[in-house]
Design an enzyme around this catalytic site. Sequence first.
Site, mmCIF file in Angstrom:
data_model
loop_
_atom_site.group_PDB
_atom_site.id
_atom_site.type_symbol
_atom_site.label_atom_id
_atom_site.label_comp_id
_atom_site.label_asym_id
_atom_site.label_seq_id
_atom_site.Cartn_x
_atom_site.Cartn_y
_atom_site.Cartn_z
ATOM 1 N N SER A 243 0.824 -1.207 0.000
ATOM 2 C CA SER A 243 0.000 0.000 0.000
ATOM 3 C C SER A 243 0.857 1.257 0.000
ATOM 4 O O SER A 243 1.997 1.263 0.475
ATOM 5 C CB SER A 243 -0.901 0.003 1.232
ATOM 6 O OG SER A 243 -0.113 0.047 2.401
ATOM 7 N N THR A 244 0.293 2.333 -0.510
ATOM 8 C CA THR A 244 0.998 3.616 -0.563
ATOM 9 C C THR A 244 1.293 4.111 0.853
ATOM 10 O O THR A 244 2.355 4.671 1.116
ATOM 11 C CB THR A 244 0.162 4.628 -1.366
ATOM 12 O OG1 THR A 244 0.068 4.133 -2.711
ATOM 13 C CG2 THR A 244 0.803 5.999 -1.392
ATOM 14 N N GLU A 264 6.826 -0.251 -5.005
ATOM 15 C CA GLU A 264 5.784 -0.497 -5.999
ATOM 16 C C GLU A 264 4.468 -0.448 -5.237
ATOM 17 O O GLU A 264 4.183 -1.356 -4.447
ATOM 18 C CB GLU A 264 6.045 -1.848 -6.670
ATOM 19 C CG GLU A 264 5.426 -1.949 -8.028
ATOM 20 C CD GLU A 264 4.085 -2.619 -7.954
ATOM 21 O OE1 GLU A 264 3.079 -1.874 -7.795
ATOM 22 O OE2 GLU A 264 4.025 -3.845 -8.028
ATOM 23 N N CYS A 298 -2.609 -4.308 -8.255
ATOM 24 C CA CYS A 298 -2.236 -2.891 -8.135
ATOM 25 C C CYS A 298 -2.477 -2.148 -9.442
ATOM 26 O O CYS A 298 -2.802 -0.968 -9.441
ATOM 27 C CB CYS A 298 -0.787 -2.757 -7.684
ATOM 28 S SG CYS A 298 0.327 -3.798 -8.617
HETATM 29 P P1 NDP Z 1 0.307 -3.400 3.290
HETATM 30 O O1 NDP Z 1 1.000 -2.349 2.518
HETATM 31 O O2 NDP Z 1 0.054 -3.199 4.720
HETATM 32 O O3 NDP Z 1 1.092 -4.791 3.153
HETATM 33 C C1 NDP Z 1 2.147 -5.091 2.266
HETATM 34 C C2 NDP Z 1 3.273 -5.802 2.987
HETATM 35 O O4 NDP Z 1 3.909 -4.913 3.910
HETATM 36 C C3 NDP Z 1 2.821 -6.973 3.842
HETATM 37 O O5 NDP Z 1 3.818 -7.961 3.837
HETATM 38 C C4 NDP Z 1 2.700 -6.325 5.198
HETATM 39 O O6 NDP Z 1 2.705 -7.227 6.258
HETATM 40 C C5 NDP Z 1 3.906 -5.435 5.225
HETATM 41 N N1 NDP Z 1 3.862 -4.319 6.162
HETATM 42 C C6 NDP Z 1 2.797 -3.784 6.809
HETATM 43 N N2 NDP Z 1 3.178 -2.746 7.568
HETATM 44 C C7 NDP Z 1 4.517 -2.604 7.412
HETATM 45 C C8 NDP Z 1 5.502 -1.699 7.920
HETATM 46 N N3 NDP Z 1 5.179 -0.698 8.735
HETATM 47 N N4 NDP Z 1 6.789 -1.854 7.524
HETATM 48 C C9 NDP Z 1 7.137 -2.837 6.675
HETATM 49 N N5 NDP Z 1 6.253 -3.709 6.169
HETATM 50 C C10 NDP Z 1 4.960 -3.606 6.513
HETATM 51 O O7 NDP Z 1 -1.044 -3.731 2.554
HETATM 52 P P2 NDP Z 1 -2.339 -4.439 3.202
HETATM 53 O O8 NDP Z 1 -2.167 -5.879 3.048
HETATM 54 O O9 NDP Z 1 -2.608 -3.912 4.559
HETATM 55 O O10 NDP Z 1 -3.479 -3.912 2.251
HETATM 56 C C11 NDP Z 1 -4.059 -2.629 2.465
HETATM 57 C C12 NDP Z 1 -4.361 -1.947 1.167
HETATM 58 O O11 NDP Z 1 -3.151 -1.751 0.461
HETATM 59 C C13 NDP Z 1 -5.201 -2.758 0.221
HETATM 60 O O12 NDP Z 1 -6.530 -2.595 0.463
HETATM 61 C C14 NDP Z 1 -4.787 -2.221 -1.104
HETATM 62 O O13 NDP Z 1 -5.542 -1.081 -1.401
HETATM 63 C C15 NDP Z 1 -3.358 -1.844 -0.921
HETATM 64 N N6 NDP Z 1 -2.421 -2.846 -1.439
HETATM 65 C C16 NDP Z 1 -1.807 -2.576 -2.590
HETATM 66 C C17 NDP Z 1 -0.956 -3.498 -3.148
HETATM 67 C C18 NDP Z 1 -0.295 -3.216 -4.410
HETATM 68 O O14 NDP Z 1 0.365 -4.089 -4.957
HETATM 69 N N7 NDP Z 1 -0.428 -2.034 -4.926
HETATM 70 C C19 NDP Z 1 -0.698 -4.789 -2.519
HETATM 71 C C20 NDP Z 1 -1.358 -4.963 -1.246
HETATM 72 C C21 NDP Z 1 -2.185 -4.013 -0.769
HETATM 73 P P3 NDP Z 1 1.270 -7.851 6.688
HETATM 74 O O15 NDP Z 1 0.876 -8.750 5.591
HETATM 75 O O16 NDP Z 1 1.538 -8.611 7.885
HETATM 76 O O17 NDP Z 1 0.358 -6.706 6.907
#
Ligand code: NDP
Length: 484
Positions: A243-244, A264, A298
């Site tokens: 996520s952003t 990304e 994404c």
């Molecule tokens: P996140 O950005 O939270 O998760 C992506 C990865 O980062 C996961 O492995 C997550 O762990 C990890 N993470 C979470 N917090 C931290 C941190 N502070 N520092 C380092 N790593 C971290 O996405 P979410 O899964 O919470 O999804 C939320 C929203 O994000 C979705 O609804 C969507 O809109 C968007 N999203 C976009 C993506 C893309 O490719 N553009 C992919 C995924 C989500 P954990 O799984 O344990 O949370």
Amino acid sequence: MTAFEYAPAPESRSVVEIKSSYGLFIGGEFVEPTDGAMFKSINPATEEVLAEVAEAGPADVDRAVRAARTAYEKVWGPMPGRERAKYLFRIARIIQERSRELAVLESLDNGKPIRESRDVDLPLVAAHFFYYAGWADKLAYAGFGPPGRPGAEPRPLGVAGQVIPWNFPLLMLAWKIAPALATGNTVVLKPAETTPLSALVFAEICQQADLPPGVVNIVTGAGATGRALVEHGDVDKVAFTGSTEVGRQIARSVAGTRKKLTLELGGKAANIVFDDAPIDQAVEGIVNGIFFNQGHVCCAGSRLLVQESVYEPVLEALKRRMTRLRVGDPLDKNTDIGAINSASQLERIRTLSAIGAQEGAEPWSPPCQLPDRGFWFAPTIFTGVSQAHRIAREEIFGPVLSVLTFRTPAEAVEKANNTPYGLSAGIWTDKGSRILWMADRLRAGVVWANTFNKFDPTSPFGGYKESGYGREGGRHGLEAYLDV
Ligand code: NDP
């Protein structure tokens, strides 16, 4: 009207053996987490627990980074590219050999239809390893060598800390690990909390390929584990997809350090249909653009921009096509739309869809019966959407399409670019000159013409603006892992 009912066509679950519990993969072996913490990974289609997985704390992350550092200095960094390539080719071949098992596992842990994990994810995973294996002994010719020394190898960075999301668990792992290893780096990777299993089987594949211990380390856990990894002082390179919001946090924590960063992040792509587009083909592209992988993509074409003169026929054809989409058991080979990955993602999709209706847009879904257990959301389109609506601005990351209209190409460009993101876009038209004119003006890292969601390891992928920076894939993808 349905001509006939489909009989169930389930893929066999017995091709995959899931262990009841998995440790962390550090230094070439599975180890217990220091404080013994575990979490569960569930099947989102049934809510059944699939396995218990270790939760890495800061001490475990430190252990993994140290293992990666030792492997980098003693084995992998000094190893000639042609030797590294052999390991990558071996991994690629094992992935192909075990692809059916991996596809079933991915569908079980993620909820995506087996048709997609089998025909899209797994072939691309293997292709990424084959592609970057091919680069490993040719880095001196990739155009990144030290200035003034043609034919000299560019240097790797060292230890890469990589954090990936849950939407394409094994494919995102391949996007991260293949180029890092090809360029001589070692890695510590954290898979998403809800989809750790294919990364753990990948760890077994590293053992099977005799990859030197410590070259790949997998630390499972939640956001805190990811944070400990990206903030670790001995990581040289951070690669993140997600996520952003989390991307922003990571950019802040990495700022001022020597770490190299690629992000990304999210997207809100416009899929633009002109009045001269072949409508049936465009409708397939719209459906693939937003309903592929339940819209957990994404670069999903989540904003449909239709030229006003063809709005009615396009909408009619789209609705007709949507009534044919089959939602249900991800392991059924006839399923088009599987389960939403988690309860929290389902909640987010529901909340944003409810806001769409409150703000005055009109939702429509085909009649479809959703299973009783698990996380499900019917494919949905919203019409009457304005650019100010939240469903036109925010990433919903689910099977929800916002439909807008335009009159002229200039208006299409303006609307398509009116987003904080800039990851991808699609153009549907009969005219090549219009494709080029539009592609020049769309602020998106990838622009598809008369197709959508097509991926290839040779092609760079990445975004502008809040979609992040850096490119993955292709020759460009090497640069992120080299000291250039
Ligand atoms: P996140 O950005 O939270 O998760 C992506 C990865 O980062 C996961 O492995 C997550 O762990 C990890 N993470 C979470 N917090 C931290 C941190 N502070 N520092 C380092 N790593 C971290 O996405 P979410 O899964 O919470 O999804 C939320 C929203 O994000 C979705 O609804 C969507 O809109 C968007 N999203 C976009 C993506 C893309 O490719 N553009 C992919 C995924 C989500 P954990 O799984 O344990 O949370």
